[in-house]
Design a protein around this motif. Structure first.
Motif, PDB file in Angstrom:
ATOM      1  N   SER A 157     -24.399  65.239   2.551  1.00  0.00           N
ATOM      2  CA  SER A 157     -23.933  63.935   2.057  1.00  0.00           C
ATOM      3  C   SER A 157     -22.430  63.997   1.878  1.00  0.00           C
ATOM      4  N   VAL A 158     -21.763  62.892   2.214  1.00  0.00           N
ATOM      5  CA  VAL A 158     -20.318  62.826   2.026  1.00  0.00           C
ATOM      6  C   VAL A 158     -20.061  61.971   0.790  1.00  0.00           C
ATOM      7  N   ILE A 159     -19.554  62.611  -0.251  1.00  0.00           N
ATOM      8  CA  ILE A 159     -19.365  61.902  -1.527  1.00  0.00           C
ATOM      9  C   ILE A 159     -17.882  61.609  -1.700  1.00  0.00           C
ATOM     10  N   GLU A 160     -17.564  60.343  -1.900  1.00  0.00           N
ATOM     11  CA  GLU A 160     -16.172  59.982  -2.168  1.00  0.00           C
ATOM     12  C   GLU A 160     -16.160  58.975  -3.301  1.00  0.00           C
ATOM     13  N   GLN A 161     -15.047  58.252  -3.433  1.00  0.00           N
ATOM     14  CA  GLN A 161     -14.903  57.393  -4.614  1.00  0.00           C
ATOM     15  C   GLN A 161     -16.141  56.549  -4.895  1.00  0.00           C
ATOM     16  N   ARG A 162     -16.619  55.860  -3.866  1.00  0.00           N
ATOM     17  CA  ARG A 162     -17.830  55.053  -4.065  1.00  0.00           C
ATOM     18  C   ARG A 162     -18.954  55.690  -3.276  1.00  0.00           C
TER      19      ARG A 162
END
Ligand code: ACO
Length: 185
Positions: free
Chosen positions: A16-21
């Motif tokens: 999974s690519v987790i960023e600000q949202r």
């Protein structure tokens, strides 16, 4: 790393690519995602003997970094978080091979961790290669923030990155980083 809630609901993919949202708008999910990221950040800091974590959900939200999270779901009933890799662009003042200052904004490896008992099983490489594909990136064009001996060994083994160019900051870059950037003849 295991949690009391179902990580399959939060992270549907192997990476999974987790960023600000990230994730659904559900606040219980947001809290659980934050718990996973914070626990991983603490484990990584411990493994590197850092005084405080450099990865947390609040840091991820305030800085434009991306966190790649690897999940093992071979046993669907007991999914396990295996580790993470955090990258982000940073404006750096670097010295090229001739000691000439070069301003660059490379993609940097900022934090990287695979659970202790699972290290040296190829998971780090799987995660790193996923990130390279996702970012269309070449490891020699990246900078590495205070790399541990394990990361230096990892880069040497998998990508033949061995020749570093001395810097005055904590970042490590390798020789071919400057191939297209050198100001010197
Ligand atoms: N000692 C020396 N080298 C190691 C070790 C170790 N304990 N563990 C991994 N490596 C290097 C070696 O080159 C190894 O090859 P070898 O077994 O033939 O010697 C290679 O990595 C193995 O590759 P993978 O199995 O794909 O790597 P792994 O899944 O272990 O992930 C990582 C690499 C993330 C560095 C992991 O070992 C780890 O979490 N280490 C502790 C935390 C850490 O040091 N993170 C890097 C911080 S610096 C930064 O993020 C900028």
């Amino acid at each position: 790393m295991e949690f009391s809630f179902d990580v399959n609901q939060l992270f549907t993919d192997r990476v999974s690519v987790i960023e600000q949202r990230f994730g659904s708008g559900r606040s219980d999910h947001q809290d659980q995602i934050a718990e996973v990221v914070n626990e991983l950040g603490k484990a990584s800091a411990k493994a590197q003997k850092l005084t405080a974590p450099i990865t947390s959900m609040s840091k991820l939200q305030s800085q434009k970094h991306q966190l790649f999270l690897l999940k093992d779901d071979e046993d669907r009933r007991r999914p396990v978080i295996l580790g993470f890799l955090k990258v982000g662009y940073k404006k750096l003042f670097l010295l090229d091979r001739h000691g000439v200052h070069v301003e660059a904004e490379p993609l940097c490896v900022l934090d990287f961790y695979i659970a202790e008992s699972l290290q040296r099983s190829g998971y780090g490489l799987e995660l790193f290669e996923f990130m390279l594909q996702h970012k269309h990136m070449d490891p020699v064009l990246m900078a590495y923030d205070r790399p541990s001996p394990k990361l230096l060994s990892f880069l040497s083994k998998h990508f033949s990155l061995t020749q570093t160019v001395p810097q005055v900051n904590n970042f490590v870059v390798f020789e071919d980083f400057f191939l297209n950037k050198s100001a010197a003849p």
